[in-house]
Design a protein around this motif. Structure first.
Motif, PDB file in Angstrom:
ATOM      1  N   PRO A   1     172.537  13.830 -69.802  1.00 22.62           N
ATOM      2  CA  PRO A   1     172.358  14.672 -70.984  1.00 22.62           C
ATOM      3  C   PRO A   1     171.891  16.084 -70.674  1.00 22.62           C
ATOM      4  O   PRO A   1     172.073  17.002 -71.473  1.00 22.62           O
ATOM      5  CB  PRO A   1     171.309  13.915 -71.794  1.00 22.62           C
ATOM      6  CG  PRO A   1     170.565  13.090 -70.800  1.00 22.62           C
ATOM      7  CD  PRO A   1     171.574  12.719 -69.756  1.00 22.62           C
ATOM      8  N   PHE A   2     171.279  16.277 -69.510  1.00 21.63           N
ATOM      9  CA  PHE A   2     170.877  17.615 -69.072  1.00 21.63           C
ATOM     10  C   PHE A   2     170.700  17.573 -67.560  1.00 21.63           C
ATOM     11  O   PHE A   2     170.611  16.505 -66.952  1.00 21.63           O
ATOM     12  CB  PHE A   2     169.607  18.103 -69.776  1.00 21.63           C
ATOM     13  CG  PHE A   2     168.460  17.124 -69.734  1.00 21.63           C
ATOM     14  CD1 PHE A   2     167.583  17.092 -68.659  1.00 21.63           C
ATOM     15  CD2 PHE A   2     168.253  16.242 -70.780  1.00 21.63           C
ATOM     16  CE1 PHE A   2     166.525  16.204 -68.621  1.00 21.63           C
ATOM     17  CE2 PHE A   2     167.192  15.345 -70.755  1.00 21.63           C
ATOM     18  CZ  PHE A   2     166.325  15.316 -69.671  1.00 21.63           C
TER      19      PHE A   2
ATOM     20  N   ASP B   1     172.725  22.367 -77.040  1.00 20.34           N
ATOM     21  CA  ASP B   1     173.992  23.038 -77.325  1.00 20.34           C
ATOM     22  C   ASP B   1     173.944  23.835 -78.622  1.00 20.34           C
ATOM     23  O   ASP B   1     174.511  24.926 -78.712  1.00 20.34           O
ATOM     24  CB  ASP B   1     175.128  22.009 -77.423  1.00 20.34           C
ATOM     25  CG  ASP B   1     175.474  21.372 -76.090  1.00 20.34           C
ATOM     26  OD1 ASP B   1     175.139  21.958 -75.045  1.00 20.34           O
ATOM     27  OD2 ASP B   1     176.071  20.274 -76.104  1.00 20.34           O
TER      28      ASP B   1
ATOM     29  N   ARG C   1     170.904  16.602 -75.995  1.00 22.19           N
ATOM     30  CA  ARG C   1     172.104  17.343 -75.617  1.00 22.19           C
ATOM     31  C   ARG C   1     172.574  18.219 -76.781  1.00 22.19           C
ATOM     32  O   ARG C   1     172.937  19.382 -76.589  1.00 22.19           O
ATOM     33  CB  ARG C   1     173.209  16.366 -75.204  1.00 22.19           C
ATOM     34  CG  ARG C   1     174.528  17.003 -74.769  1.00 22.19           C
ATOM     35  CD  ARG C   1     174.381  17.765 -73.477  1.00 22.19           C
ATOM     36  NE  ARG C   1     174.177  19.204 -73.687  1.00 22.19           N
ATOM     37  CZ  ARG C   1     173.625  19.987 -72.783  1.00 22.19           C
ATOM     38  NH1 ARG C   1     173.227  19.520 -71.626  1.00 22.19           N
ATOM     39  NH2 ARG C   1     173.458  21.289 -73.041  1.00 22.19           N
TER      40      ARG C   1
ATOM     41  N   TYR D   1     177.828  12.406 -72.728  1.00 19.65           N
ATOM     42  CA  TYR D   1     176.922  12.972 -73.725  1.00 19.65           C
ATOM     43  C   TYR D   1     177.529  14.175 -74.423  1.00 19.65           C
ATOM     44  O   TYR D   1     177.165  14.474 -75.569  1.00 19.65           O
ATOM     45  CB  TYR D   1     175.561  13.289 -73.095  1.00 19.65           C
ATOM     46  CG  TYR D   1     174.758  12.019 -72.928  1.00 19.65           C
ATOM     47  CD1 TYR D   1     174.273  11.343 -74.039  1.00 19.65           C
ATOM     48  CD2 TYR D   1     174.543  11.462 -71.675  1.00 19.65           C
ATOM     49  CE1 TYR D   1     173.571  10.154 -73.907  1.00 19.65           C
ATOM     50  CE2 TYR D   1     173.833  10.275 -71.535  1.00 19.65           C
ATOM     51  CZ  TYR D   1     173.352   9.625 -72.657  1.00 19.65           C
ATOM     52  OH  TYR D   1     172.671   8.442 -72.526  1.00 19.65           O
TER      53      TYR D   1
ATOM     54  N   HIS E   1     168.871  10.777 -75.873  1.00 19.87           N
ATOM     55  CA  HIS E   1     169.561  11.646 -74.923  1.00 19.87           C
ATOM     56  C   HIS E   1     170.631  12.482 -75.637  1.00 19.87           C
ATOM     57  O   HIS E   1     170.804  13.672 -75.352  1.00 19.87           O
ATOM     58  CB  HIS E   1     170.214  10.816 -73.826  1.00 19.87           C
ATOM     59  CG  HIS E   1     169.277   9.861 -73.155  1.00 19.87           C
ATOM     60  ND1 HIS E   1     169.719   8.780 -72.424  1.00 19.87           N
ATOM     61  CD2 HIS E   1     167.918   9.795 -73.097  1.00 19.87           C
ATOM     62  CE1 HIS E   1     168.684   8.113 -71.947  1.00 19.87           C
ATOM     63  NE2 HIS E   1     167.583   8.704 -72.344  1.00 19.87           N
ATOM     64  N   THR E   2     171.348  11.834 -76.573  1.00 22.83           N
ATOM     65  CA  THR E   2     172.377  12.542 -77.336  1.00 22.83           C
ATOM     66  C   THR E   2     171.756  13.648 -78.181  1.00 22.83           C
ATOM     67  O   THR E   2     172.283  14.766 -78.259  1.00 22.83           O
ATOM     68  CB  THR E   2     173.130  11.555 -78.242  1.00 22.83           C
ATOM     69  OG1 THR E   2     173.723  10.529 -77.444  1.00 22.83           O
ATOM     70  CG2 THR E   2     174.203  12.255 -79.044  1.00 22.83           C
TER      71      THR E   2
END
Length: 264
Positions: free
Chosen positions: A189-190, A100, A96, A63, A92-93
């Motif tokens: 993803p986390f 960020d 993420r 990810y 999910h991407t």
């Protein structure tokens, strides 16, 4: 690594992120409602999928890798910030990337998420590995033969199998999709559901009921919506076709969310 993309419409910068084994055609299913509603829509095939190149490193489907691609695609489109619309792997991407780079996300639409951390007893990747091996050794037919979920759908099996067959036929590099089937489920993803509480932009979570979409449990969509402060949850009425399969309905919901939240 070239990622195949298309950009249509004018207005609110919006990025479409598809799911594992899908392509950019399978987020809003070809609907043009967003473009007609004032969205500048960027859709691209994820690395190794559709018409996009695979990475040189066959394991580079984390990810972190996928979220990095979002930033690069936004840079190329000159989007300072965007509404991210992601389905499954794409959801999910999107999360993420939002964790960020919160400064680059104006809102999120998270369609049928399938990940929660801390599975009791650890993760079982055997079904993903079987699908990957089926695709490598037998192509589309091999993938379908290895997919146990399809055989549990009862009367809907033939229809869903046809959709899967059509979707898989769009990949220029099926071996790369097999690599992704091994790598993506093993990436997270986390780390904890509590991390989602830091997302402060407007969010719409779209869930499907489990009868026809068991791979994306409704309970996970509900958990994500509860954890994100400004999130709403949208699910189809009982007995109706999964909402995630209805591109027009999804697009109208996205456009309405953007208008209600003053994003456009």
């Amino acid at each position: 690594m070239r990622l195949a993309s298309e950009r249509t419409g004018e207005g609110l910068p919006t990025v479409l992120l598809h799911g594992l084994t899908a392509t950019r055609k399978y987020v809003v299913m070809g609907s043009k409602t967003l473009q007609r509603s004032g969205h500048d829509v960027l859709a691209y095939d994820a690395r190794g999928h559709g018409e996009s190149d695979p990475p040189a490193d066959r394991s580079a489907y984390t990810y972190a890798d996928l979220a990095g691609d979002v930033g690069r695609q936004m840079d190329a489109a000159e989007f300072r910030a965007a509404l991210l619309v992601g389905s499954s792997m794409g959801a999910h991407t999107a999360v993420r990337f939002a964790l960020d780079r919160p400064d680059r996300v104006s809102g999120l639409v998270l369609i049928t998420p399938a990940y929660v951390p801390g599975t009791p007893g650890g993760e079982d990747y055997s079904r993903w590995d079987a699908r990957a091996e089926g695709l490598r050794s037998g192509g589309v037919d091999g993938f379908i033969a290895a997919d146990d979920e399809l055989r549990r759908l009862g009367p809907m099996q033939d229809l869903v199998t046809q959709v899967v067959r059509q979707r898989l036929s769009l990949h220029r590099h099926p071996g790369a999709v097999a690599d992704a089937l091994v790598a993506v489920p093993r990436s997270k993803p986390f780390g904890s559901i509590a991390e989602l509480s830091s997302i402060q932009v407007p969010v719409l979570v779209v869930g499907d009921r489990d009868e026809l979409d068991p791979g994306h449990p409704l309970a996970i969509a509900e958990q994500w919506a509860a954890a994100i402060p400004r999130a709403g949850l949208l699910v189809e009425p009982p007995g109706e076709r999964p909402l995630a399969w209805q591109g027009g309905a999804i697009s109208r919901a996205i456009a309405q969310m953007a208008e209600d939240e003053g994003l456009r």
